[in-house]
Write a protein that holds these residues in place. Structure first.
Motif, PDB file in Angstrom:
ATOM      1  N   LEU A  56       4.590   6.897   8.159  1.00 43.82           N
ATOM      2  CA  LEU A  56       4.666   7.090   9.604  1.00 43.82           C
ATOM      3  C   LEU A  56       4.352   5.785  10.333  1.00 43.82           C
ATOM      4  O   LEU A  56       5.038   5.420  11.302  1.00 43.82           O
ATOM      5  CB  LEU A  56       3.694   8.185  10.034  1.00 43.82           C
ATOM      6  N   ALA A  57       3.318   5.089   9.837  1.00 39.91           N
ATOM      7  CA  ALA A  57       2.992   3.797  10.450  1.00 39.91           C
ATOM      8  C   ALA A  57       4.152   2.820  10.290  1.00 39.91           C
ATOM      9  O   ALA A  57       4.498   2.070  11.216  1.00 39.91           O
ATOM     10  CB  ALA A  57       1.718   3.227   9.820  1.00 39.91           C
ATOM     11  N   GLY A  58       4.800   2.832   9.114  1.00 42.18           N
ATOM     12  CA  GLY A  58       5.952   1.951   8.911  1.00 42.18           C
ATOM     13  C   GLY A  58       7.123   2.336   9.797  1.00 42.18           C
ATOM     14  O   GLY A  58       7.852   1.462  10.293  1.00 42.18           O
ATOM     15  N   ALA A  59       7.327   3.640   9.997  1.00 41.11           N
ATOM     16  CA  ALA A  59       8.424   4.082  10.859  1.00 41.11           C
ATOM     17  C   ALA A  59       8.188   3.682  12.312  1.00 41.11           C
ATOM     18  O   ALA A  59       9.144   3.390  13.040  1.00 41.11           O
ATOM     19  CB  ALA A  59       8.598   5.590  10.746  1.00 41.11           C
ATOM     20  N   LEU A  60       6.929   3.653  12.736  1.00 41.45           N
ATOM     21  CA  LEU A  60       6.634   3.223  14.105  1.00 41.45           C
ATOM     22  C   LEU A  60       6.913   1.731  14.278  1.00 41.45           C
ATOM     23  O   LEU A  60       7.350   1.298  15.345  1.00 41.45           O
ATOM     24  CB  LEU A  60       5.176   3.533  14.443  1.00 41.45           C
ATOM     25  N   ARG A  61       6.698   0.970  13.194  1.00 38.96           N
ATOM     26  CA  ARG A  61       7.001  -0.455  13.277  1.00 38.96           C
ATOM     27  C   ARG A  61       8.500  -0.713  13.183  1.00 38.96           C
ATOM     28  O   ARG A  61       9.017  -1.648  13.797  1.00 38.96           O
ATOM     29  CB  ARG A  61       6.285  -1.212  12.150  1.00 38.96           C
ATOM     30  N   PRO A  68       0.824  -1.233   0.000  1.00 39.22           N
ATOM     31  CA  PRO A  68       0.000   0.000   0.000  1.00 39.22           C
ATOM     32  C   PRO A  68       0.851   1.275   0.000  1.00 39.22           C
ATOM     33  O   PRO A  68       0.544   2.243  -0.701  1.00 39.22           O
ATOM     34  CB  PRO A  68      -0.836  -0.137   1.273  1.00 39.22           C
ATOM     35  N   THR A  69       1.923   1.259   0.792  1.00 39.62           N
ATOM     36  CA  THR A  69       2.799   2.438   0.836  1.00 39.62           C
ATOM     37  C   THR A  69       3.494   2.655  -0.507  1.00 39.62           C
ATOM     38  O   THR A  69       3.599   3.790  -0.998  1.00 39.62           O
ATOM     39  CB  THR A  69       3.840   2.273   1.948  1.00 39.62           C
ATOM     40  N   ALA A  70       3.955   1.566  -1.107  1.00 40.12           N
ATOM     41  CA  ALA A  70       4.632   1.681  -2.388  1.00 40.12           C
ATOM     42  C   ALA A  70       3.700   2.219  -3.468  1.00 40.12           C
ATOM     43  O   ALA A  70       4.092   3.079  -4.278  1.00 40.12           O
ATOM     44  CB  ALA A  70       5.190   0.314  -2.795  1.00 40.12           C
ATOM     45  N   LEU A  71       2.455   1.731  -3.492  1.00 41.33           N
ATOM     46  CA  LEU A  71       1.509   2.215  -4.501  1.00 41.33           C
ATOM     47  C   LEU A  71       1.198   3.698  -4.297  1.00 41.33           C
ATOM     48  O   LEU A  71       1.078   4.454  -5.272  1.00 41.33           O
ATOM     49  CB  LEU A  71       0.227   1.381  -4.437  1.00 41.33           C
ATOM     50  N   ALA A  72       1.062   4.122  -3.050  1.00 41.69           N
ATOM     51  CA  ALA A  72       0.785   5.538  -2.790  1.00 41.69           C
ATOM     52  C   ALA A  72       1.950   6.412  -3.257  1.00 41.69           C
ATOM     53  O   ALA A  72       1.748   7.471  -3.869  1.00 41.69           O
ATOM     54  CB  ALA A  72       0.512   5.746  -1.301  1.00 41.69           C
ATOM     55  N   LEU A  73       3.183   5.979  -2.998  1.00 44.06           N
ATOM     56  CA  LEU A  73       4.343   6.755  -3.442  1.00 44.06           C
ATOM     57  C   LEU A  73       4.477   6.733  -4.957  1.00 44.06           C
ATOM     58  O   LEU A  73       4.885   7.726  -5.571  1.00 44.06           O
ATOM     59  CB  LEU A  73       5.607   6.202  -2.793  1.00 44.06           C
ATOM     60  N   GLN A  74       4.135   5.614  -5.584  1.00 50.00           N
ATOM     61  CA  GLN A  74       4.206   5.549  -7.048  1.00 50.00           C
ATOM     62  C   GLN A  74       3.194   6.496  -7.690  1.00 50.00           C
ATOM     63  O   GLN A  74       3.499   7.154  -8.696  1.00 50.00           O
ATOM     64  CB  GLN A  74       3.957   4.112  -7.506  1.00 50.00           C
ATOM     65  N   GLU A  75       1.995   6.589  -7.114  1.00 51.72           N
ATOM     66  CA  GLU A  75       1.012   7.537  -7.649  1.00 51.72           C
ATOM     67  C   GLU A  75       1.465   8.979  -7.432  1.00 51.72           C
ATOM     68  O   GLU A  75       1.278   9.843  -8.285  1.00 51.72           O
ATOM     69  CB  GLU A  75      -0.342   7.294  -7.005  1.00 51.72           C
ATOM     70  N   THR A  76       2.082   9.220  -6.277  1.00 49.07           N
ATOM     71  CA  THR A  76       2.650  10.557  -6.037  1.00 49.07           C
ATOM     72  C   THR A  76       3.722  10.877  -7.072  1.00 49.07           C
ATOM     73  O   THR A  76       3.763  11.985  -7.631  1.00 49.07           O
ATOM     74  CB  THR A  76       3.256  10.619  -4.627  1.00 49.07           C
ATOM     75  N   ALA A  77       4.571   9.898  -7.344  1.00 49.05           N
ATOM     76  CA  ALA A  77       5.632  10.103  -8.334  1.00 49.05           C
ATOM     77  C   ALA A  77       5.051  10.302  -9.733  1.00 49.05           C
ATOM     78  O   ALA A  77       5.583  11.094 -10.518  1.00 49.05           O
ATOM     79  CB  ALA A  77       6.585   8.917  -8.321  1.00 49.05           C
ATOM     80  N   GLN A  78       3.954   9.606 -10.058  1.00 50.20           N
ATOM     81  CA  GLN A  78       3.349   9.757 -11.381  1.00 50.20           C
ATOM     82  C   GLN A  78       2.881  11.190 -11.611  1.00 50.20           C
ATOM     83  O   GLN A  78       3.182  11.804 -12.647  1.00 50.20           O
ATOM     84  CB  GLN A  78       2.163   8.797 -11.511  1.00 50.20           C
ATOM     85  N   HIS A  79       2.160  11.742 -10.655  1.00 55.24           N
ATOM     86  CA  HIS A  79       1.680  13.123 -10.805  1.00 55.24           C
ATOM     87  C   HIS A  79       2.839  14.124 -10.756  1.00 55.24           C
ATOM     88  O   HIS A  79       2.828  15.132 -11.473  1.00 55.24           O
ATOM     89  CB  HIS A  79       0.650  13.443  -9.720  1.00 55.24           C
ATOM     90  N   THR A  80       3.842  13.858  -9.924  1.00 59.83           N
ATOM     91  CA  THR A  80       5.002  14.752  -9.865  1.00 59.83           C
ATOM     92  C   THR A  80       5.776  14.725 -11.179  1.00 59.83           C
ATOM     93  O   THR A  80       6.216  15.770 -11.675  1.00 59.83           O
ATOM     94  CB  THR A  80       5.921  14.349  -8.701  1.00 59.83           C
ATOM     95  N   ALA A  81       5.915  13.525 -11.754  1.00 58.04           N
ATOM     96  CA  ALA A  81       6.619  13.411 -13.034  1.00 58.04           C
ATOM     97  C   ALA A  81       5.873  14.137 -14.140  1.00 58.04           C
ATOM     98  O   ALA A  81       6.482  14.817 -14.981  1.00 58.04           O
ATOM     99  CB  ALA A  81       6.799  11.930 -13.385  1.00 58.04           C
ATOM    100  N   ASP A  82       4.549  14.010 -14.161  1.00 53.15           N
ATOM    101  CA  ASP A  82       3.766  14.745 -15.159  1.00 53.15           C
ATOM    102  C   ASP A  82       3.872  16.253 -14.948  1.00 53.15           C
ATOM    103  O   ASP A  82       3.819  17.030 -15.913  1.00 53.15           O
ATOM    104  CB  ASP A  82       2.303  14.317 -15.095  1.00 53.15           C
ATOM    105  N   ALA A  83       4.045  16.657 -13.692  1.00 56.88           N
ATOM    106  CA  ALA A  83       4.180  18.087 -13.404  1.00 56.88           C
ATOM    107  C   ALA A  83       5.467  18.656 -14.004  1.00 56.88           C
ATOM    108  O   ALA A  83       5.519  19.844 -14.364  1.00 56.88           O
ATOM    109  CB  ALA A  83       4.154  18.332 -11.901  1.00 56.88           C
TER     110      ALA A  83
END
Length: 407
Positions: free
Chosen positions: A339-344, A282-297
């Motif tokens: 953040l959840a991953g960092a707590l773990r 889930p974290t990887a997919l969220a970052l990949q979508e963030t990267a997709q929009h940032t790359a298009d920007a």
């Protein structure tokens, strides 16, 4: 309108690209100017083969009018200074091995002081050629005359046949750079969902480092475009064009540095994971979508910077704003998951924070408000510099002229 297809279309596309290639245009213009200056020198000079004139034209006909003017002045200045040094030495000591050494030394030193830049060796060359002949005055006059002919022909050539404005070429280079950065960011983001070996992550890092060479190439194209806007009667608001393109490249250059840092963070994370998945899915997919929009920007920002008119600029700014909003929303969701991953895994919190910080820096640099502030700061800086130059000229002017200027 007639449409070309097949070989005709390829030839038409090749002709269009050659017509907009600075090297091709410069080659044809330099050849024509050098040939014309030789014909003029044959008519005006007493030399049977006045090759100094085409040589000077070849050197001074640059890809822009501004560089042609500055180069011709430096070239003529270097030849005149060298001739004067040779005349002085010939009248005092004549030609010998030690006088030749003194001529070369004096020419190089004086050339540095008169600021002829790349033509410093030309001062010594002119001095040696004139010193080595028996009829010093006659040869000196011929060399100065041929140099003046070449410089004047080259300058008139660019005045009457104005060189192209290379803004479109620089704009294409900026857009190409943005697309390469987009592709690199997407490639780096692909690693989030997998377990890449350290070697592959390091290869992405080396690719990010090679962006420095791409930025240097675009910077060279942009300097040519900036010079083509100077002293060009066909261009209005040349200063604004230069500032828009320059600030746009500066922003992409900063983003390229951040991409390199992001690739470094992914490489470090791959080392820590040692063959395991870098991030939960889930974290990887969220970052990949963030990267997709940032790359298009990246691409939308480049289109905004190079837009030829206000309509295209408004459309690009609208797209850019939408992509930045989507990227920020996904970045916020990614931050919660990280953040959840960092707590773990408290030992990895600095790497997770580095990923978020890199996206924050890029999104902040591409923000239209940030771009507007940069433009205003650059315009204010140029206005202050013009005011300071004007004040210096007033202080250096003679008193009667100064009084009139103040009135």
């Amino acid at each position: 309108m007639t449409e070309f297809s097949g070989p005709a279309a390829r030839y038409a596309d090749l002709a269009r690209r050659l017509r907009h290639d600075p090297f091709v245009v410069q080659t044809l213009r330099s050849t024509a100017a050098a040939t014309l200056s030789y014909l003029v020198a044959l008519w005006l000079s007493s030399e049977p083969a006045p090759l100094t004139a085409p040589l000077t034209a070849l050197l001074v006909v640059q890809v822009t009018l501004y560089s042609t003017l500055t180069t011709s002045l430096r070239r003529v200045n270097s030849v005149v200074v060298g001739v004067l040094i040779a005349i002085a030495f010939s009248a005092i000591v004549g030609l010998s091995w030690w006088s030749l050494a003194l001529v070369i030394l004096a020419s190089l030193v004086v050339g540095r002081f008169v600021k002829v830049e790349e033509f410093i060796p030309e001062v010594a060359i002119s001095a040696m050629l004139v010193l080595g002949v028996t009829q010093v005055a006659h040869t000196a006059w011929d060399r100065v005359l041929e140099t003046l002919i070449g410089a004047v022909v080259g300058l008139l050539f660019n005045l009457l046949l104005a060189p192209p404005v290379w803004v479109d070429t620089a704009g294409d280079s900026i857009e190409d750079l943005a697309r390469r950065m987009r592709r690199l960011l997407l490639d780096v983001a692909e690693e989030f969902a997998g377990a890449p070996p350290v070697e592959r992550a390091a290869a992405r890092l080396h690719e990010a480092r090679r962006l420095d060479n791409d930025v240097a190439d675009v910077d060279a194209a942009l300097r040519t475009a900036e010079d083509s806007l100077r002293f060009n009667p066909r261009v209005k608001e040349g200063l604004l064009h230069r500032i828009v393109l320059r600030t746009g490249l500066d922003t992409l250059e900063i983003c390229a540095v951040v991409l390199r840092v992001l690739a470094r963070s992914v490489t470090d994370l791959a080392k820590v994971r040692a063959g395991e998945a870098l991030l939960p899915r889930p974290t990887a997919l969220a970052l990949q979508e963030t990267a997709q929009h940032t790359a298009d920007a990246f691409v939308s920002y480049a289109v905004l910077v190079t837009a030829p008119d206000s309509v295209a600029a408004e459309a690009a700014e609208t797209r850019l704003a939408g992509e930045l909003r989507a990227a920020r929303a996904l970045r916020a969701h990614s931050a919660e998951l990280l953040l959840a991953g960092a707590l773990r895994e408290p030992g990895h919190w600095q790497l997770y924070g580095a990923l978020l910080a890199d996206f924050d820096r890029v999104l902040d640099e591409l923000d239209p408000e940030h771009r507007g502030r940069r433009l205003m700061e650059e315009l204010d800086r140029h206005a202050r510099e013009r005011q300071e130059r004007r004040e210096r000229r007033l202080r250096m002017a003679p008193r009667p002229g100064r009084a009139r200027a103040e009135r």
